[in-house]
Scaffold this motif. Structure first.
Motif, PDB file in Angstrom:
ATOM      1  N   ALA A 156      33.221  35.359  51.673  1.00  0.00           N
ATOM      2  CA  ALA A 156      33.578  34.969  53.034  1.00  0.00           C
ATOM      3  C   ALA A 156      34.404  36.008  53.781  1.00  0.00           C
ATOM      4  O   ALA A 156      34.399  36.013  55.012  1.00  0.00           O
ATOM      5  N   ALA A 157      35.122  36.871  53.087  1.00  0.00           N
ATOM      6  CA  ALA A 157      35.955  37.861  53.778  1.00  0.00           C
ATOM      7  C   ALA A 157      35.169  39.102  54.171  1.00  0.00           C
ATOM      8  O   ALA A 157      35.682  39.945  54.914  1.00  0.00           O
ATOM      9  N   VAL A 178      34.594  30.940  50.226  1.00  0.00           N
ATOM     10  CA  VAL A 178      34.846  31.445  48.877  1.00  0.00           C
ATOM     11  C   VAL A 178      35.250  32.914  48.971  1.00  0.00           C
ATOM     12  O   VAL A 178      34.546  33.719  49.590  1.00  0.00           O
ATOM     13  N   THR A 179      36.361  33.272  48.346  1.00  0.00           N
ATOM     14  CA  THR A 179      36.800  34.662  48.358  1.00  0.00           C
ATOM     15  C   THR A 179      37.521  34.990  47.063  1.00  0.00           C
ATOM     16  O   THR A 179      38.147  34.127  46.440  1.00  0.00           O
ATOM     17  N   GLY A 180      37.411  36.242  46.658  1.00  0.00           N
ATOM     18  CA  GLY A 180      38.154  36.717  45.500  1.00  0.00           C
ATOM     19  C   GLY A 180      39.493  37.306  45.879  1.00  0.00           C
ATOM     20  O   GLY A 180      40.206  37.831  45.024  1.00  0.00           O
ATOM     21  N   ARG A 181      39.853  37.216  47.163  1.00  0.00           N
ATOM     22  CA  ARG A 181      41.102  37.813  47.644  1.00  0.00           C
ATOM     23  C   ARG A 181      41.952  36.725  48.302  1.00  0.00           C
ATOM     24  O   ARG A 181      41.793  36.431  49.485  1.00  0.00           O
ATOM     25  N   PRO A 182      42.833  36.114  47.548  1.00  0.00           N
ATOM     26  CA  PRO A 182      43.633  35.016  48.095  1.00  0.00           C
ATOM     27  C   PRO A 182      44.476  35.418  49.292  1.00  0.00           C
ATOM     28  O   PRO A 182      44.824  34.571  50.118  1.00  0.00           O
ATOM     29  N   GLU A 183      44.784  36.722  49.415  1.00  0.00           N
ATOM     30  CA  GLU A 183      45.580  37.170  50.558  1.00  0.00           C
ATOM     31  C   GLU A 183      44.819  37.052  51.882  1.00  0.00           C
ATOM     32  O   GLU A 183      45.408  37.193  52.968  1.00  0.00           O
ATOM     33  N   GLN A 184      43.506  36.795  51.813  1.00  0.00           N
ATOM     34  CA  GLN A 184      42.701  36.655  53.023  1.00  0.00           C
ATOM     35  C   GLN A 184      42.618  35.208  53.502  1.00  0.00           C
ATOM     36  O   GLN A 184      41.888  34.909  54.447  1.00  0.00           O
ATOM     37  N   ALA A 185      43.353  34.306  52.897  1.00  0.00           N
ATOM     38  CA  ALA A 185      43.251  32.893  53.256  1.00  0.00           C
ATOM     39  C   ALA A 185      43.587  32.650  54.726  1.00  0.00           C
ATOM     40  O   ALA A 185      42.869  31.923  55.432  1.00  0.00           O
ATOM     41  N   ILE A 197      38.330  28.557  48.698  1.00  0.00           N
ATOM     42  CA  ILE A 197      38.016  28.376  47.282  1.00  0.00           C
ATOM     43  C   ILE A 197      38.078  29.732  46.585  1.00  0.00           C
ATOM     44  O   ILE A 197      37.492  30.712  47.058  1.00  0.00           O
ATOM     45  N   ALA A 198      38.791  29.792  45.475  1.00  0.00           N
ATOM     46  CA  ALA A 198      38.880  31.032  44.702  1.00  0.00           C
ATOM     47  C   ALA A 198      37.525  31.349  44.085  1.00  0.00           C
ATOM     48  O   ALA A 198      36.836  30.466  43.581  1.00  0.00           O
ATOM     49  N   ARG A 199      37.160  32.612  44.132  1.00  0.00           N
ATOM     50  CA  ARG A 199      35.871  33.043  43.587  1.00  0.00           C
ATOM     51  C   ARG A 199      35.706  32.630  42.137  1.00  0.00           C
ATOM     52  O   ARG A 199      34.596  32.279  41.695  1.00  0.00           O
TER      53      ARG A 199
END
Length: 328
Positions: A156-157, A178-185, A197-199
């Motif tokens: 998603a980012a 869904v993203t693997g980069r929580p800082e992009q929430a 949602i965490a990747r």
């Protein structure tokens, strides 16, 4: 007359290098329309073309850039005249045919689309191939009938995912990003995502062919194990529009979601879309995409920035949309 372009060359040992050069019109392909390019973008394919080994490049020297927007300078095809604003995505431009990382480009008239009313050339490239692909995916989901539940967007980012989130939110849909980069929430919530949602939650290989029905549709920009996993979480009759292979081309799944839950897997290819589909997608992008959200996605770059950006996008370090001002 000379102008600037990012030129990728290959030496006798097969090593590639990319640098901004001054070149002449005589080097451009002999096709019907010459365009004064204003903006291009940075996509995953561009990273492959710029990077070591050349990736998708068919011949050298080569000018990458798989999309661009600008103004027609001359045309031997009566569909376009000098001064027309145009946009181009697909048709192997930037791979087999010299592309948008150049202040001038020559392309076939069939590949162009008139710039829709309400979009500037910069906004068109803020949308770019990624946004165009997102719109094709969303249209495909609509044509199949979106179900009631939230719509999932993976990757998603990234460029495709960011625009998909903004488009679906503008349509009034709940969007799970869904993203693997929580800082992009916060960035994703700003685009309209209602759930992050965490990747890792979806990245595992399929354990059960069917899980609980969670999603009314999905734009999947990742593929691989994640695609296999989410197929078993779709609502009955829901569709997945698959647009990317960053997670790999293999699909670890069974036929059970298709047979027992009527899931539709829709492949989206932005390269050779019929003219009518391209016009429809660009027109709807101009109508639907909130420009203030589009601006929030954009980082601007120059031709000189491209070698580093090409490496960054392959490493997943680029957020949103990178617009290249080729005249800066």
């Amino acid at each position: 007359m000379t102008f600037k372009a990012l030129v990728v060359e290959k030496d006798e040992d097969g090593k590639t290098s990319a640098a901004v050069q001054e070149i002449g019109l005589d080097l451009l392909p002999e096709t019907e329309v010459t365009v004064a390019v204003e903006y291009s973008t940075v996509n995953y394919k561009d990273g492959l073309c710029i990077g070591p080994g050349g990736g998708l490049v068919r011949n050298y020297p080569h000018v990458p850039g798989i999309d661009f927007a600008g103004t027609v300078e001359s045309s031997s095809d009566n569909r376009y005249k000098a001064g027309d604003k145009v946009v181009l995505t697909g048709w192997r431009v930037g791979e087999a045919h010299w592309g948008g990382y150049s202040q001038k480009a020559r392309v076939r008239a069939d590949w162009l689309v008139p710039l829709p009313d309400g979009l500037t050339t910069r906004q068109a490239m803020a949308v770019g191939t990624a946004g165009f692909t997102s719109m094709l995916a969303v249209q495909a989901l609509e044509d199949q009938g979106l179900k009631a539940g939230p719509v999932l967007v993976t990757g998603a980012a990234g460029g495709v995912g960011s625009v998909a989130v903004a488009l679906l939110a503008a349509m009034g849909r709940q969007v799970a990003a869904v993203t693997g980069r929580p800082e992009q929430a916060d960035y994703l919530k700003g685009l309209g995502a209602t759930e992050i949602i965490a990747r890792e939650e979806l990245a595992e290989t399929v354990k059960r062919p069917l899980e609980g029905e969670r999603w009314g549709g999905c734009v999947d920009a990742v593929g691989g194990a994640m695609l296999g996993r989410l197929l078993g979480q779709m609502e009955y009759g829901a569709s997945v529009a698959a647009v990317g292979l960053a997670g790999g081309a293999n699909l670890p799944a069974t036929v059970i979601p298709f047979l027992l839950r009527g899931v539709n897997l829709l492949g989206i290819d932005s390269v050779m879309q019929p003219y009518e589909n391209r016009v429809r997608a660009w027109t709807r992008l101009a109508e639907l995409l909130p420009m203030e959200k589009l601006d929030a996605m954009v980082v601007e770059a120059t031709l000189e920035d491209l070698p580093k950006l090409g490496a960054d996008i392959l490493e997943g370090q680029v957020r949103g949309r990178v617009v290249v001002d080729v005249n800066a």
